[in-house]
Design an enzyme around this catalytic site. Structure first.
Site, PDB file in Angstrom:
ATOM      1  N   GLU A  83       0.817  -1.215   0.000  1.00  9.28           N
ATOM      2  CA  GLU A  83       0.000   0.000   0.000  1.00  9.28           C
ATOM      3  C   GLU A  83       0.855   1.272   0.000  1.00  9.28           C
ATOM      4  OE1 GLU A  83      -3.298   0.408  -0.118  1.00  9.28           O
ATOM      5  OE2 GLU A  83      -4.043   1.521   1.608  1.00  9.28           O
ATOM      6  N   ASP A  84       1.871   1.314   0.853  1.00  9.81           N
ATOM      7  CA  ASP A  84       2.601   2.569   1.063  1.00  9.81           C
ATOM      8  C   ASP A  84       3.851   2.722   0.209  1.00  9.81           C
ATOM      9  OD1 ASP A  84       0.678   3.064   2.893  1.00  9.81           O
ATOM     10  OD2 ASP A  84       1.928   2.758   4.669  1.00  9.81           O
TER      11      ASP A  84
END
Ligand code: MN
Length: 734
Positions: A83-84
């Site tokens: 996600e990051d």
């Protein structure tokens, strides 16, 4: 407030892990995950100012405390890299494996669910959604540890975020931890949430607990000494300690059980851990023999475990000083389950399981979980009951949960399609939907949705709107109603010009024939259109406008005389003058109605029954019985108003008017030949309407003829078929 904010570095984490994971390849996997995460998150800082990796270490540490397997710890360390840090699925799987990827993906997916503040989404539903979406229980455990650390560091967030996250934790995550029996995590999540949501009450209760602490500690320690002496005499191996309730549970009981702080806190609590089930009962025996048990307070959760697998003996006793103690007696294993819940059931044992076995084990435990629920309905904590089985029934069986690309969760009945989804979001979205993708792939609009699907709708302002086909596959009545409404409106819109045209045509015709314009009023006209089984004025004008009822036919009925119909003789109107103005000689009806002699009987104009046809009577409102052919579509739906009728063959012969439709290839003298045939078979023509079709090759002709009976009619039709160029001959119903 007291928060478990121990600064843990990777070595501390590794030390904890090495307590139960020793195989080099497992430790190597965890180290690899750590270094991978550290590199990927290198630049990132948390709101607290710490490097991002510290969050991951803390999450992994919490997981290690639960004694989960190495893959779960690796997933905990890696849970934010996709996600990051934009690590792709392919790269991730190349570096680690698909199983770990699925865990990370699950955690990410859950993290993206936005629990909107909508009334229809109660907290209970949120929990179910979350569990339904995480098909692997390890995903939930990682998510709980992630949330735990986020809660521990919540003070670095803005005020409104603190409240929002704390409320979500209290509504969604703490109850899940409770259901999974992970009481340590649950208690900490609750107290942290309580602190952020209602600081005033939190401090008030904390202060009161503190005030009583010394006195309480004395009382508890005294009791512990007494029990120690008692049990040591019997040679039973045991551990004993006092325990304190966590603040939120005190507050919750005050709130829900309407008790005062004193009433709750006056219960002093002691826990005894011993070796075996049998020892538990033995300990209970000695305690009951030496202190006064309070009636009705003995609970045997060993024989009857709670739905979250909790096992223990509970009793409440009073000592000589009159102090009341709540005593819990259990084995070490039961205590582990009480603190760690499901996690304790599959404590990772190195070398014993491979990953697949571990997963299988989890699933078996979960089904065990469900079985326990079904046999343990009278659980004393109401919110415990039927958790897993409602989950199973309501959410896996009858509902699906799908998400919009923005993470909004929509629940729909099983079998729902992207169209149901579209209408649930907004009616206009439904009307303008032209396509849909599910999880990125383009799908037909009737595709059945599954839980976890991400549905992306394609809409267009130019969309023609819902089609009738949609009604065949939509599942929700909401969507169905909206689609029907749209179609009805569209039809109305389409009808209006046709109705107006019908009115104008009718008016012109009245003028042309110098007839009273009063016929234009609904009331007077009703007698006419009821003969066509039409109930509404608009419907009648619509029928005139679209020519499904020939205007001339209406005029005929109005003027109550036979008028030859020569309005549109496109081909060959030279015969017009010859077509007779014959009077149809239907005298008496020639029909018998069972049990009713004097009833008014007439033949229906729509299907024009002929002597010998299978017939049925239709009871009109105020116009007696109309006789229709049995196969007339106009009466098929009116079963309740039909009566049996039959031909009265003894009557003097009547003539019956029928309409015959002829399709022919266009040629000279076609109509001439038709009329010749009719005269040969002695069928009197009372009207004709013939026109060239759009193809400019064929001609449609409707003739009205008088026949004696069905035999005569068959003869007429057979001879018409012999006319050169004839394609089709049939009797029609208007
Ligand atoms: Mn995280």
């Amino acid at each position: 407030m007291a928060q478990k904010l121990i600064d843990i570095d990777f070595n501390t984490l590794l030390k904890e892990i090495k307590k139960y994971i020793k195989q080099p390849q497992n430790l190597a996997l965890i180290k690899k995950a750590y270094f991978f995460a550290e590199e990927k998150h290198q630049e990132q800082m948390r709101k607290s100012g710490e490097p991002y990796i510290s969050h991951l270490i803390q999450v992994a540490y919490a997981l290690a405390e639960l004694r989960v397997g190495p893959k779960t710890i690796a997933a905990g360390l890696l849970h934010d890299v996709v996600e990051d840090c934009g690590v792709t699925k392919e790269d991730f799987i190349a570096e680690f494996d698909e199983e770990i990827y699925r865990l990370v993906e699950g955690v990410t997916k859950i993290g993206n669910i936005e629990f909107k503040d909508e009334k229809e989404y109660l907290a209970a539903n949120h929990r179910k959604i979350l569990i339904a979406m995480a098909k692997d229980i390890r995903v939930i455990i990682i998510k709980l540890c992630d949330r735990l650390h986020n809660m521990r560091t919540l003070k670095f967030m803005s005020d409104d975020k603190q409240i929002k996250i704390a409320q979500e934790t209290l509504d969604v995550y703490a109850p899940i931890a409770h259901r999974l029996g992970m009481s340590e995590i649950k208690n900490e999540l609750e107290d942290l949430s309580f602190y952020y949501i209602n600081r005033e009450k939190y401090y008030e209760i904390a202060r009161q607990v503190e005030l009583r602490r010394t006195q309480r500690d004395e009382q508890v320690n005294h009791m512990i000494d007494e029990i120690k002496a008692l049990l040591s005499e019997q040679g039973i191996h045991f551990k004993i300690f006092g325990r304190s309730k966590h603040l939120y549970s005190i507050y919750y009981k005050m709130l829900t059980k309407h008790k005062k702080f004193e009433e709750i806190l006056d219960l002093l609590a002691i826990r005894i851990i011993t070796d075996t089930d049998l020892n538990c009962y033995e300990v209970l025996g000695y305690i009951h023999a030496n202190f006064v048990p309070i009636p009705g307070r003995l609970k045997d959760y060993i024989a009857m475990p709670k739905s979250n697998m909790y096992q223990s003996l509970h009793t409440t006793i009073m000592n000589k000083q009159g102090n009341i103690f709540e005593v819990q007696i259990r084995t070490q294993h039961m205590d582990d389950i009480a603190e760690r819940g499901v996690a304790a059931h599959w404590l990772y044992k190195e070398g014993k399981y491979n990953a697949e076995q571990e997963q299988k084990e989890i699933e078996e435990k979960l089904s065990l979980f469900r079985d326990i629920v079904s046999i343990n309905e009278d659980d004393d904590e109401g919110d415990d009951q039927v958790f897993m089985d409602t989950l199973q029934r309501d959410f896996f069986d009858t509902n699906v949960y799908v998400m919009s690309p923005k993470g909004r969760v929509i629940d729909l009945p099983n079998g729902s399609t992207p169209i149901d989804f579209a209408y649930r979001i907004h009616t206009e979205i439904g009307h303008s939907t032209v396509g849909a993708t599910i999880n990125g792939a383009l799908v037909p609009l009737n595709t059945v949705l599954k839980t976890g699907d991400v549905v992306n709708l394609r809409t267009s302002k130019q969309a023609v709107g819902p089609s009738e086909d949609w009604l065949k596959f939509v599942k929700t009545s909401h969507a169905r109603n909206k689609i029907r409404g749209f179609l009805a409106r569209k039809e109305m819109e389409n009808r209006t010009p046709t109705i107006e045209k019908g009115v104008q045509m009718f008016k012109d015709e009245l003028t042309r024939r110098s007839l009273d314009h009063e016929w234009l009023t609904n009331k007077k006209l009703e007698q006419i259109y009821s003969q066509y089984n039409i109930r509404e004025y608009d419907d009648f004008m619509y029928a005139i406008g679209n020519k499904s009822i020939p205007l001339s036919n209406v005029m005929e009925k109005i003027s109550k005389r036979r008028v030859s119909l020569l309005s549109t003789l496109n081909i060959n109107n030279i015969f017009s003058s010859k077509v007779g103005l014959q009077k149809k000689s239907i005298s008496k009806s020639g029909i018998k109605v069972a049990g009713a002699d004097s009833i008014m009987i007439s033949l229906a104009g729509c299907c024009s029954p002929v002597l010998g046809d299978d017939i049925v009577g239709f009871i009109t409102k105020g116009h007696g019985v109309k006789v229709h052919r049995k196969d007339c579509p106009n009466v098929k739906k009116e079963k309740s108003r039909l009566i049996d009728v039959e031909w009265d063959y003894g009557q003097v012969s009547n003539l019956y008017e029928v309409i015959i439709h002829i399709e022919s290839n266009d040629r000279n003298f076609l109509l001439n030949d038709i009329i010749t045939v009719l005269s040969q078979v002695k069928a009197q023509m009372v009207g004709v309407n013939s026109q060239l079709n759009e193809d400019k090759i064929t001609v449609s002709t409707n003739i009205r003829v008088l026949v004696n009976d069905t035999e005569h009619l068959r003869n007429v039709i057979a001879n018409l078929k012999k006319v050169e160029g004839t394609l089709r001959v049939e009797r029609i119903i208007q």
